[in-house]
Design an enzyme around this catalytic site. Structure first.
Site, short mmCIF file in Angstrom:
data_model
loop_
_atom_site.label_atom_id
_atom_site.label_comp_id
_atom_site.label_asym_id
_atom_site.label_seq_id
_atom_site.Cartn_x
_atom_site.Cartn_y
_atom_site.Cartn_z
CD GLU A 49 -5.62 -6.06 -0.93
OE1 GLU A 49 -4.88 -4.83 -0.95
OE2 GLU A 49 -5.91 -6.21 -0.17
CB CYS A 76 -8.76 -4.59 -3.63
SG CYS A 76 -7.69 -3.21 -3.46
CG ASN A 124 -0.29 -0.17 2.66
OD1 ASN A 124 0.81 -0.79 2.68
ND2 ASN A 124 -0.92 0.33 3.54
CB ILE A 125 1.91 3.54 -2.28
CG1 ILE A 125 2.74 2.49 -2.32
CG2 ILE A 125 2.49 5.18 -2.37
CD1 ILE A 125 3.17 2.25 -3.87
CD GLU A 126 -1.70 5.07 4.40
OE1 GLU A 126 -0.90 5.77 5.04
OE2 GLU A 126 -2.25 3.88 4.66
CG ASN A 127 -1.24 11.39 -1.97
OD1 ASN A 127 -1.65 12.43 -1.74
ND2 ASN A 127 -0.24 11.42 -2.92
CB CYS A 148 -5.24 -1.44 -1.46
SG CYS A 148 -6.63 -0.59 -0.95
CB CYS A 171 -10.66 -2.20 0.51
SG CYS A 171 -10.28 -1.55 -1.36
#
Ligand code: THU
Length: 139
Positions: A59, A97, A46-49, A57, A94
Site C-alpha cells: 500500500e 499504512c 511489498n518489498i522486504e529486507n 508494504c 496494517c
C-alpha cells in the site's frame, strides 16, 4: 461513486502486482493499486529486507509512487494479499499504512480487500481508522 467496472479493474491490478513482490522472508505476497482523483492508477507491492525494519508494504509503495508523481488526491485503493502458494485473503492494511492513507485521503477514501476482481470487501478509511490524528491537528 466508483463504478463496479473501475473497482474490478483496480482489484485486478492489485492482484497482478503481486508478481512484483519481493517477500523471501514472509512468503506473503501483496499487491496494491491506488486510484487518484484524475483517474490515474499507481500500483505497488511489498518489498522486504533482511534487516526486517526497512521492509515496506504494498500500500505504501503504491501511495508513495502516486504522491511522488504529484498525486496527493487519492480516492481508492485495492489490496490483494496471501501466501505465495495459497489462496488470496481479504488482506487488511496494517496500522502504519492506515496512518499514511490518513495523510493524503479523506475519511470516505475507499479500501477494497480483493480475493478476485469480483470478490472483494469494501471499507472506508473512516471505518478502518476511527478517531484518528491527521494534518488538521497541526494547523
Ligand atoms: N503486508 C503488506 O504489504 N500489506 C498488508 O496489508 C499487510 C502486510 C506485507 C508486509 C510483509 O512484507 C508481509 O506482507 C507480511 O507481513
Amino acid at each position: 461513486m466508483i463504478d463496479n467496472n473501475a473497482i474490478s479493474d483496480l482489484c485486478q491490478k492489485a492482484i497482478d502486482m503481486r508478481s512484483g513482490s519481493y517477500a523471501p522472508y514472509s512468503d506473503f505476497l501483496v499487491g496494491s493499486a491506488v486510484l487518484t482523483s484524475d483517474g490515474s492508477i499507481y500500483t505497488g507491492c511489498n518489498i522486504e529486507n533482511s534487516a526486517f525494519g526497512p521492509s515496506i508494504c504494498a500500500e505504501r509503495t503504491a501511495i508513495f509512487k502516486a504522491v511522488s508523481e504529484g498525486h496527493k488526491d487519492l480516492v481508492a485503493i485495492a489490496i490483494a494479499g496471501g501466501k505465495r502458494d495459497g489462496d488470496l485473503q481479504y488482506c487488511a492494511p496494517c496500522g502504519v499504512c492506515r496512518q499514511v492513507m490518513r495523510e493524503f485521503c479523506n475519511s470516505s477514501f475507499r479500501i477494497y480487500l480483493a480475493k478476485s476482481a469480483q470478490d472483494y470487501k469494501e471499507f472506508t478509511l473512516g471505518e478502518l481508522l476511527p478517531e484518528s490524528f491527521g494534518p488538521e491537528n497541526l494547523e
